[in-house]
Motif scaffolding. Sequence first.
Motif, PDB file in Angstrom:
ATOM      1  N   TRP A  14      52.047  -8.798  12.004  1.00  0.00           N
ATOM      2  CA  TRP A  14      50.794  -8.853  12.751  1.00  0.00           C
ATOM      3  C   TRP A  14      50.988  -8.757  14.261  1.00  0.00           C
ATOM      4  O   TRP A  14      50.077  -8.332  14.969  1.00  0.00           O
ATOM      5  CB  TRP A  14      50.011 -10.112  12.408  1.00  0.00           C
ATOM      6  N   ALA A  15      52.145  -9.136  14.779  1.00  0.00           N
ATOM      7  CA  ALA A  15      52.373  -9.025  16.227  1.00  0.00           C
ATOM      8  C   ALA A  15      52.238  -7.569  16.689  1.00  0.00           C
ATOM      9  O   ALA A  15      51.860  -7.316  17.834  1.00  0.00           O
ATOM     10  CB  ALA A  15      53.748  -9.570  16.589  1.00  0.00           C
ATOM     11  N   TRP A  16      52.513  -6.636  15.807  1.00  0.00           N
ATOM     12  CA  TRP A  16      52.415  -5.217  16.149  1.00  0.00           C
ATOM     13  C   TRP A  16      50.963  -4.750  16.235  1.00  0.00           C
ATOM     14  O   TRP A  16      50.692  -3.625  16.662  1.00  0.00           O
ATOM     15  CB  TRP A  16      53.195  -4.376  15.151  1.00  0.00           C
ATOM     16  N   LEU A  17      50.021  -5.599  15.834  1.00  0.00           N
ATOM     17  CA  LEU A  17      48.599  -5.283  15.947  1.00  0.00           C
ATOM     18  C   LEU A  17      48.049  -5.632  17.334  1.00  0.00           C
ATOM     19  O   LEU A  17      46.992  -5.155  17.725  1.00  0.00           O
ATOM     20  CB  LEU A  17      47.821  -6.044  14.859  1.00  0.00           C
ATOM     21  N   PRO A  19      48.791  -4.689  20.485  1.00  0.00           N
ATOM     22  CA  PRO A  19      48.397  -3.587  21.396  1.00  0.00           C
ATOM     23  C   PRO A  19      47.050  -2.962  21.016  1.00  0.00           C
ATOM     24  O   PRO A  19      46.242  -2.646  21.893  1.00  0.00           O
ATOM     25  CB  PRO A  19      49.531  -2.571  21.253  1.00  0.00           C
ATOM     26  N   SER A  20      46.796  -2.821  19.723  1.00  0.00           N
ATOM     27  CA  SER A  20      45.519  -2.252  19.286  1.00  0.00           C
ATOM     28  C   SER A  20      44.354  -3.168  19.643  1.00  0.00           C
ATOM     29  O   SER A  20      43.293  -2.707  20.080  1.00  0.00           O
ATOM     30  CB  SER A  20      45.528  -2.014  17.778  1.00  0.00           C
ATOM     31  N   LEU A  21      44.547  -4.465  19.456  1.00  0.00           N
ATOM     32  CA  LEU A  21      43.479  -5.409  19.785  1.00  0.00           C
ATOM     33  C   LEU A  21      43.226  -5.457  21.293  1.00  0.00           C
ATOM     34  O   LEU A  21      42.071  -5.563  21.732  1.00  0.00           O
ATOM     35  CB  LEU A  21      43.821  -6.796  19.245  1.00  0.00           C
ATOM     36  N   LEU A  22      44.290  -5.350  22.089  1.00  0.00           N
ATOM     37  CA  LEU A  22      44.117  -5.302  23.543  1.00  0.00           C
ATOM     38  C   LEU A  22      43.387  -4.027  23.960  1.00  0.00           C
ATOM     39  O   LEU A  22      42.508  -4.064  24.832  1.00  0.00           O
ATOM     40  CB  LEU A  22      45.467  -5.396  24.240  1.00  0.00           C
ATOM     41  N   LEU A  23      43.730  -2.902  23.341  1.00  0.00           N
ATOM     42  CA  LEU A  23      43.027  -1.643  23.627  1.00  0.00           C
ATOM     43  C   LEU A  23      41.553  -1.738  23.239  1.00  0.00           C
ATOM     44  O   LEU A  23      40.676  -1.280  23.976  1.00  0.00           O
ATOM     45  CB  LEU A  23      43.675  -0.486  22.867  1.00  0.00           C
ATOM     46  N   LEU A  24      41.285  -2.330  22.091  1.00  0.00           N
ATOM     47  CA  LEU A  24      39.902  -2.495  21.644  1.00  0.00           C
ATOM     48  C   LEU A  24      39.120  -3.372  22.617  1.00  0.00           C
ATOM     49  O   LEU A  24      37.978  -3.058  22.979  1.00  0.00           O
ATOM     50  CB  LEU A  24      39.881  -3.085  20.231  1.00  0.00           C
ATOM     51  N   ALA A  25      39.731  -4.457  23.089  1.00  0.00           N
ATOM     52  CA  ALA A  25      39.077  -5.331  24.065  1.00  0.00           C
ATOM     53  C   ALA A  25      38.853  -4.595  25.387  1.00  0.00           C
ATOM     54  O   ALA A  25      37.783  -4.718  26.005  1.00  0.00           O
ATOM     55  CB  ALA A  25      39.921  -6.585  24.280  1.00  0.00           C
ATOM     56  N   SER A 115      62.284  -0.988   4.738  1.00  0.00           N
ATOM     57  CA  SER A 115      61.486   0.227   4.826  1.00  0.00           C
ATOM     58  C   SER A 115      59.993  -0.092   4.748  1.00  0.00           C
ATOM     59  O   SER A 115      59.183   0.514   5.452  1.00  0.00           O
ATOM     60  CB  SER A 115      61.881   1.190   3.710  1.00  0.00           C
ATOM     61  N   ALA A 116      59.624  -1.041   3.907  1.00  0.00           N
ATOM     62  CA  ALA A 116      58.222  -1.445   3.802  1.00  0.00           C
ATOM     63  C   ALA A 116      57.731  -2.019   5.128  1.00  0.00           C
ATOM     64  O   ALA A 116      56.637  -1.700   5.601  1.00  0.00           O
ATOM     65  CB  ALA A 116      58.054  -2.468   2.680  1.00  0.00           C
ATOM     66  N   ARG A 117      58.563  -2.852   5.744  1.00  0.00           N
ATOM     67  CA  ARG A 117      58.195  -3.444   7.038  1.00  0.00           C
ATOM     68  C   ARG A 117      58.125  -2.365   8.134  1.00  0.00           C
ATOM     69  O   ARG A 117      57.226  -2.376   8.967  1.00  0.00           O
ATOM     70  CB  ARG A 117      59.204  -4.526   7.409  1.00  0.00           C
ATOM     71  N   ARG A 118      59.056  -1.429   8.106  1.00  0.00           N
ATOM     72  CA  ARG A 118      59.067  -0.329   9.080  1.00  0.00           C
ATOM     73  C   ARG A 118      57.798   0.517   8.926  1.00  0.00           C
ATOM     74  O   ARG A 118      57.197   0.932   9.921  1.00  0.00           O
ATOM     75  CB  ARG A 118      60.320   0.511   8.878  1.00  0.00           C
ATOM     76  N   THR A 119      57.397   0.761   7.693  1.00  0.00           N
ATOM     77  CA  THR A 119      56.175   1.530   7.452  1.00  0.00           C
ATOM     78  C   THR A 119      54.959   0.794   7.993  1.00  0.00           C
ATOM     79  O   THR A 119      54.091   1.393   8.633  1.00  0.00           O
ATOM     80  CB  THR A 119      56.007   1.813   5.948  1.00  0.00           C
ATOM     81  N   ALA A 120      54.889  -0.514   7.763  1.00  0.00           N
ATOM     82  CA  ALA A 120      53.772  -1.310   8.273  1.00  0.00           C
ATOM     83  C   ALA A 120      53.736  -1.266   9.800  1.00  0.00           C
ATOM     84  O   ALA A 120      52.673  -1.069  10.404  1.00  0.00           O
ATOM     85  CB  ALA A 120      53.891  -2.746   7.777  1.00  0.00           C
ATOM     86  N   LYS A 121      54.887  -1.413  10.433  1.00  0.00           N
ATOM     87  CA  LYS A 121      54.949  -1.355  11.900  1.00  0.00           C
ATOM     88  C   LYS A 121      54.512   0.020  12.405  1.00  0.00           C
ATOM     89  O   LYS A 121      53.795   0.124  13.402  1.00  0.00           O
ATOM     90  CB  LYS A 121      56.361  -1.659  12.387  1.00  0.00           C
ATOM     91  N   SER A 122      54.964   1.073  11.726  1.00  0.00           N
ATOM     92  CA  SER A 122      54.616   2.424  12.189  1.00  0.00           C
ATOM     93  C   SER A 122      53.117   2.684  12.048  1.00  0.00           C
ATOM     94  O   SER A 122      52.528   3.371  12.887  1.00  0.00           O
ATOM     95  CB  SER A 122      55.429   3.488  11.446  1.00  0.00           C
TER      96      SER A 122
END
Length: 183
Positions: A14-17, A19-25, A115-122
């Motif tokens: 979730w930490a990788w989310l 930047p998206s939340l900051l952009l949305l704000a 790989s699953a975690r890398r996919t989620a981050k990407s």
Amino acid sequence: MAAPPGSRRRRPPWAWLVPSLLLLAAMTAWGAVRYPDLPDRLPRHIGPGGVDAWTDKTVLSAFVPVYLYAGVTLLLAACAAWAARSTPLDEMPEPADPWARAAAVSHNRPATAASARRTAKSLLLFNAGLGVALLPLCGLQWRTTQTADVPAWPLPVTVLLLLLSAAPLGVAWRRDAAEKKAA
């Protein structure tokens, strides 16, 4: 209910989310600051010759880019959570039928937990890139003058940003393919 032996509960990154939340704000704040100064008619469609359709100024019409990005963020966050929690190939029980194993490898199941975690981050990085790509369109939507003229730079810049935002997905896919081939 207890988890099957050898498996563990994986948490999405979730930490990788953030930047998206900051952009949305930031998009929301930018739109809110600009909203009082917007003209009575806003662009609804931009074609090759500039703005070719207009709509009345409402909160709904002014914040279309924000609503779009919020929806995409929810969708990609859900996809990232699903990817992070999926059972990778190396943790699945060995099937009795060799064709079943070949079918599992050929589908989009990650090779390993990493790989699953890398996919989620990407996926979450891709979403942040989409947010950045929407910024030039926000600038067009929130102009304070009602003009049909559109500069030439927003479309190529937006397309370039969209292509760059897909790079993390390509890297994750290639690394997962290499892990599957090595297994």
